[in-house]
Design a protein around this motif. Sequence first.
Motif, short mmCIF file in Angstrom:
data_model
loop_
_atom_site.label_atom_id
_atom_site.label_comp_id
_atom_site.label_asym_id
_atom_site.label_seq_id
_atom_site.Cartn_x
_atom_site.Cartn_y
_atom_site.Cartn_z
N HIS A 106 12.40 47.19 6.68
CA HIS A 106 12.31 46.72 8.07
C HIS A 106 11.08 45.84 8.21
N LEU A 107 11.29 44.56 8.54
CA LEU A 107 10.19 43.63 8.83
C LEU A 107 10.09 43.48 10.33
N LEU A 108 8.93 43.76 10.89
CA LEU A 108 8.76 43.84 12.34
C LEU A 108 7.63 42.93 12.81
N SER A 109 7.89 42.18 13.88
CA SER A 109 6.85 41.40 14.55
C SER A 109 6.86 41.76 16.03
N THR A 110 5.70 42.18 16.55
CA THR A 110 5.53 42.47 17.97
C THR A 110 4.16 41.97 18.40
N ALA A 111 3.93 41.98 19.70
CA ALA A 111 2.63 41.57 20.21
C ALA A 111 1.55 42.59 19.89
N ASN A 112 1.94 43.86 19.74
CA ASN A 112 0.96 44.93 19.60
C ASN A 112 0.66 45.28 18.15
N ASN A 113 1.58 44.99 17.25
CA ASN A 113 1.36 45.30 15.85
C ASN A 113 0.97 44.04 15.08
N SER A 114 0.85 44.17 13.78
CA SER A 114 0.57 42.98 12.97
C SER A 114 1.75 42.02 13.09
N LEU A 115 1.50 40.76 12.79
CA LEU A 115 2.54 39.76 12.96
C LEU A 115 3.72 39.96 12.03
N LEU A 116 3.51 40.68 10.96
CA LEU A 116 4.61 40.97 10.06
C LEU A 116 4.36 42.31 9.38
N GLN A 117 4.90 43.36 9.98
CA GLN A 117 4.72 44.72 9.47
C GLN A 117 5.95 45.11 8.66
N GLU A 118 5.75 45.61 7.47
CA GLU A 118 6.85 45.96 6.57
C GLU A 118 6.92 47.47 6.37
N THR A 119 8.10 48.04 6.58
CA THR A 119 8.30 49.48 6.45
C THR A 119 9.59 49.74 5.68
N ALA A 120 9.56 50.69 4.76
CA ALA A 120 10.76 51.05 4.02
C ALA A 120 11.71 51.83 4.92
N ILE A 121 13.00 51.59 4.77
CA ILE A 121 14.04 52.35 5.48
C ILE A 121 14.60 53.37 4.50
N GLU A 122 14.44 54.63 4.83
CA GLU A 122 14.87 55.68 3.92
C GLU A 122 16.38 55.88 4.03
N ILE A 123 17.07 55.76 2.87
CA ILE A 123 18.51 56.00 2.79
C ILE A 123 18.74 56.92 1.61
N ASN A 124 19.20 58.13 1.87
CA ASN A 124 19.33 59.15 0.83
C ASN A 124 20.51 58.90 -0.10
#
Length: 504
Positions: A412-430
């Motif tokens: 998940h690549l996320l951009s918001t006003a409150n977080n970093s301009l490009l935050q990267e998070t793994a999506i867990e899929i079992n």
Amino acid sequence: MKQLFTFISALVAAMSVHAGVITVTVDSTRYQTITGFGAAACDGAMCPFGNDTQPVKLLYGPTSKIGLNIMRMEISPNFIGDVVVPEWNNWDSPYDWKGSLPSAKIVKQRGGIVFGTPWSPPGEYKTNGSAQGGNSDSQGKIRAELRQDCYEKFFPWLNTFLDYMKKNGVNVDAVSIQNEPDWWVDYSGCLYTPQQQLKLVKNYAHMLDREKYNGVRLISAEPLGFDPNYSNMLLRDEVARDQIDIIAGHLYGHPPLGNMKSASVLASKYGKEVWMTEHSVTDNIDHLPNWHEQLIFAEELNECMLAGCTGYIYWYMRAHWAFVGTGEAKYNPGNTKNTLLPRAYVMSHFSKHVTGSTRLGTSASVTTGTNSAFETSAYIKGDSLIVMAIDTTKNAHDLKLKLPFKVKSGTHLLSTANNSLLQETAIEINEPVGELIVPLPARSLNTYIFMIDQGSAAIREMGQTDSKGPKTYYDLSGRRLTKPHGLCIEKSSDGSSRKVYIDN
């Protein structure tokens, strides 16, 4: 009573933060393949960068943070005797073409595409005798057009530009006919009606020396609001259609799902690319864009893809409302010269991940809670499935994704006003799944990238055509092939088309 009030307040607050579930269904219908994203090599009042190549170094190439791959430059009509020559410029052409050359070299070295657009043919070819558009009292209010007796000179003039660039180490990939042929200006400009453009292309475009200049492609004129009359008239004529490779236009006054979507219909039918070659969502503003304005830009990118766009080229690279900071004090803090601005990171969601992909069909619905100002699109690229999601409201949602095949991992690549301009998070899929729920934060731009499970039957189907019956094949210029080979367009009997590579 106080405890009850506290509980109710907390419940209301929670409901305002999380408004419900949005369901996005991705299907296997294939649309256009995306060539890429870019900007013009200029800033200020259209000044080329010259030896200042920092903007392209920051923005271009697969290893850069932004990943642009298309650069637009002006094919200037001005003789060097008519312009102020910067000290750094060592001219070896009668025209002022050298300003974009250093940047063009870097873009090509990084695997990118370079194309040129004339704002005007040379003044000696025009009805007003000047490169200017004629729309001012000092210019006589003359509607400047290409003279009829100079139509045969136009494409040889483009050849001289291609020759200059090639001799200086840049093989230009494409040239356009005209910037905004429908906009009467007092700066460099030239007017064409759709009929005049048709005559020029039909009778004289064969003079563009494609063989000598590495198969250079021809782009239609680029109307101000993507007026489909310009491209449709070319595409309905068989002779002109064979000469045009890309239809193009701008979005001023006309959003993507209007004129550009309309123009894309014939372009898709004949296997032509569709490029949006200039726009700036918040042009000439007196402040740095806020986050809502950045999301509006993200929505424009997304809507261009939904309209059938294969190439999106922003206006200036460097401006306080563009991708790279100018350093102007009145727009600081946040506008440091030659540093990446938030809009560049918004662009990166598309340029880094959507380039080279094929758009898939999507539909969306809000299943619970309040309505949301929500947009989405989806793409397939190799083993990756990409889903874009933009939400401009103050409420967070759960995003339920229904996919046409199973996936086994995600990011998940996320951009918001409150977080970093490009935050990267793994999506867990079992285990491989075809349906899952991911977070959709408030006022956010999101790119969800999934690895497709190769064991899924659906992915094997994606590699096959969706329709039965006879197929016809065309080259990338729309010419029908008697025998398909190499990279070409496969058109099925139901009218659908896709790019394929046939090795024979």
